[in-house]
Write an enzyme that holds these catalytic residues in place. Sequence first.
Site, PDB file in Angstrom:
ATOM      1  N   ASP A  65       0.894  -1.171  -0.149  1.00 21.79           N
ATOM      2  CA  ASP A  65      -0.045   0.029  -0.041  1.00 21.79           C
ATOM      3  C   ASP A  65       0.913   1.287   0.038  1.00 21.79           C
ATOM      4  O   ASP A  65       1.716   1.603   1.012  1.00 21.79           O
ATOM      5  CB  ASP A  65      -0.994   0.031   1.139  1.00 21.79           C
ATOM      6  CG  ASP A  65      -2.249   0.882   0.949  1.00 21.79           C
ATOM      7  OD1 ASP A  65      -1.775   2.100   0.561  1.00 21.79           O
ATOM      8  OD2 ASP A  65      -3.061   0.601   1.509  1.00 21.79           O
ATOM      9  N   SER A 106      -7.206   3.873  -1.009  1.00 23.24           N
ATOM     10  CA  SER A 106      -7.204   2.298  -1.098  1.00 23.24           C
ATOM     11  C   SER A 106      -8.270   1.498  -1.567  1.00 23.24           C
ATOM     12  O   SER A 106      -8.073   0.562  -1.853  1.00 23.24           O
ATOM     13  CB  SER A 106      -6.442   1.887   0.229  1.00 23.24           C
ATOM     14  OG  SER A 106      -4.886   2.602   0.199  1.00 23.24           O
ATOM     15  N   THR A 159      -8.046  -2.155   1.826  1.00 25.86           N
ATOM     16  CA  THR A 159      -7.305  -3.065   0.845  1.00 25.86           C
ATOM     17  C   THR A 159      -7.656  -4.571   0.898  1.00 25.86           C
ATOM     18  O   THR A 159      -8.242  -5.136  -0.246  1.00 25.86           O
ATOM     19  CB  THR A 159      -5.674  -3.138   0.995  1.00 25.86           C
ATOM     20  OG1 THR A 159      -5.418  -1.547   1.048  1.00 25.86           O
ATOM     21  CG2 THR A 159      -4.965  -3.643  -0.402  1.00 25.86           C
ATOM     22  N   GLU A 273      -0.853  -8.198   1.831  1.00 21.07           N
ATOM     23  CA  GLU A 273      -0.865  -6.609   1.691  1.00 21.07           C
ATOM     24  C   GLU A 273       0.151  -6.141   3.078  1.00 21.07           C
ATOM     25  O   GLU A 273      -0.038  -6.449   4.082  1.00 21.07           O
ATOM     26  CB  GLU A 273      -2.003  -5.843   2.142  1.00 21.07           C
ATOM     27  CG  GLU A 273      -1.815  -4.308   1.963  1.00 21.07           C
ATOM     28  CD  GLU A 273      -2.954  -3.503   2.806  1.00 21.07           C
ATOM     29  OE1 GLU A 273      -3.598  -3.840   3.567  1.00 21.07           O
ATOM     30  OE2 GLU A 273      -3.050  -2.212   2.349  1.00 21.07           O
ATOM     31  N   ASP A 278       2.181   2.755   3.303  1.00 19.36           N
ATOM     32  CA  ASP A 278       1.301   4.114   3.060  1.00 19.36           C
ATOM     33  C   ASP A 278       1.330   4.835   4.370  1.00 19.36           C
ATOM     34  O   ASP A 278       1.459   6.039   4.146  1.00 19.36           O
ATOM     35  CB  ASP A 278      -0.103   3.556   2.799  1.00 19.36           C
ATOM     36  CG  ASP A 278      -1.140   4.401   2.822  1.00 19.36           C
ATOM     37  OD1 ASP A 278      -1.093   5.438   1.927  1.00 19.36           O
ATOM     38  OD2 ASP A 278      -2.087   4.589   3.615  1.00 19.36           O
ATOM     39  N   HIS A 282       2.118   8.752   4.909  1.00 14.18           N
ATOM     40  CA  HIS A 282       1.285   9.921   5.355  1.00 14.18           C
ATOM     41  C   HIS A 282       2.076  10.629   6.404  1.00 14.18           C
ATOM     42  O   HIS A 282       1.694  11.888   6.604  1.00 14.18           O
ATOM     43  CB  HIS A 282       0.220   9.054   5.731  1.00 14.18           C
ATOM     44  CG  HIS A 282      -0.947   8.598   4.734  1.00 14.18           C
ATOM     45  ND1 HIS A 282      -1.637   9.746   4.093  1.00 14.18           N
ATOM     46  CD2 HIS A 282      -1.491   7.547   4.590  1.00 14.18           C
ATOM     47  CE1 HIS A 282      -2.392   9.023   3.337  1.00 14.18           C
ATOM     48  NE2 HIS A 282      -2.449   7.607   3.454  1.00 14.18           N
ATOM     49  N   ASP A 320      -1.251  -0.090  -4.790  1.00 18.20           N
ATOM     50  CA  ASP A 320      -2.716   0.724  -5.120  1.00 18.20           C
ATOM     51  C   ASP A 320      -2.602   2.197  -5.779  1.00 18.20           C
ATOM     52  O   ASP A 320      -3.156   2.489  -6.433  1.00 18.20           O
ATOM     53  CB  ASP A 320      -3.578   0.603  -3.996  1.00 18.20           C
ATOM     54  CG  ASP A 320      -3.238   0.732  -2.629  1.00 18.20           C
ATOM     55  OD1 ASP A 320      -1.853   1.124  -2.520  1.00 18.20           O
ATOM     56  OD2 ASP A 320      -3.770   0.927  -1.783  1.00 18.20           O
ATOM     57  N   HIS A 321      -1.559   2.803  -5.020  1.00 17.27           N
ATOM     58  CA  HIS A 321      -1.100   4.155  -5.320  1.00 17.27           C
ATOM     59  C   HIS A 321      -0.018   4.493  -4.867  1.00 17.27           C
ATOM     60  O   HIS A 321       0.656   3.604  -3.863  1.00 17.27           O
ATOM     61  CB  HIS A 321      -2.042   5.127  -4.790  1.00 17.27           C
ATOM     62  CG  HIS A 321      -2.466   4.719  -3.252  1.00 17.27           C
ATOM     63  ND1 HIS A 321      -1.578   5.368  -2.335  1.00 17.27           N
ATOM     64  CD2 HIS A 321      -3.551   4.271  -2.944  1.00 17.27           C
ATOM     65  CE1 HIS A 321      -2.225   4.817  -1.171  1.00 17.27           C
ATOM     66  NE2 HIS A 321      -3.221   4.225  -1.436  1.00 17.27           N
TER      67      HIS A 321
HETATM   68 MG    MG Z   1      -4.381  -0.659   2.795  1.00 16.82          MG
HETATM   69 ZN    ZN Z   2      -3.199   6.129   2.404  1.00 14.69          ZN
END
Ligand code: MG
Ligand code: ZN
Length: 384
Positions: A65, A106, A159, A273, A278, A282, A320-321
């Site tokens: 993620d 997500s 996710t 995952e 991620d 952040h 996912d990004h």
């Molecule tokens: Mg996730």
């Molecule tokens: Zn995020």
Amino acid sequence: MVHKLSILILVFCFGLTTFAQDAYMDASAEEKEKTYSGGEAYDVKTFTQEFKSEKPKNIILLIGDGMGITQVFSGITANKGHLFLENCKHIGFSKTQSADKFITDSAAGGTALSTGTRTYNGAIAVDMDKKPLKTILEAAEENGLATGLVSSSAITHATPASFIAHQPQRSMYEEIASDFLKTDIDVFIGGGRDHFIARKDNVNLVDKLIEKGYRYEEDMNNVKKVKKGKLVALIDDVHPGRLSERGDMLPVATKTAINILSKNDKGFFLMVEGSQIDWGGHASSTIYIVEDMLDFDKVIGKALEFAAKDGETLVVITADHETGGMAITGGVTKEGIVKAEYPTKGHTAVMVPIFAYGPGAKEFIGIMDNTDVHDKMKSLLLGN
Ligand code: MG
Ligand code: ZN
């Protein structure tokens, strides 16, 4: 009067100093997090590029993620030059846009990968009209394959949820937990216990899972002993902690899931995952990103080790990004030092990498939509 005024000034000045100190401390703490100052590197094995079949019997999908190319390269640098990931010789890019936003979340990102359909941000495997979309995990089950989900967040988080649940909003954790019981998933391991047992409706979903024939565990020391059958492991109330707290939970859970699922003669689909890459993005924290990137690479190592031996397993690794717009602005490879800057605390729109290993891997070369990743996996695994 003079007395009162001086007290007022004194209080004001004191307040100002503490405020300035707090702000300074926050800023310097955040600055410190932007540099990973190196650690022990682990050995990276090289795996065979010869496989038994043209088409995979099993697929292991690994989602980092928030994992863009910079996050990958921060891991390569921190591990002093190499990752397990480099065994993948077939590499592509995925465009991550959702149906309603240039920058995906997500839930929509997970739904594109799990169902092959772009939807709105926040959607868990439902379309723009909030109608359920069949996921690759559900399709695999219908075809008699074994299935599993593993994550280093709550298993009800966006996710993993987008592979098994169908809900109009990602925040509907208890509804998402209920959806796990509507399927025949064989193994799931992650956090999110509260969403199964501390619910508004007072229903104990763990009891119901046990009635359905699942073995239930809360401790990784027990989880890793399980070799067959159906397994649910909810190892935290909500999210497992950072790496320093959760240890090797994710690689161990991955290996356990593969052990169990590979007992099925018809094959399996497993999604794992690395959830917290991620969260590092952040937090503008290079330390957090590197820790979780290396943990995720160890998961990749477990998957590749199995796939290399098995010869009929496709491993697909993607994201996912991207998160944070991470830019590596300095580093020393032989010491594993990485320094980065972050222009945003949110997700970015950039394409993310896809790495593939095993039978069918060559399908993942080139630039494609995130939905194509689903379509290719599904046609390789299930032939439609
Ligand atoms: Mg996730
Ligand atoms: Zn995020």
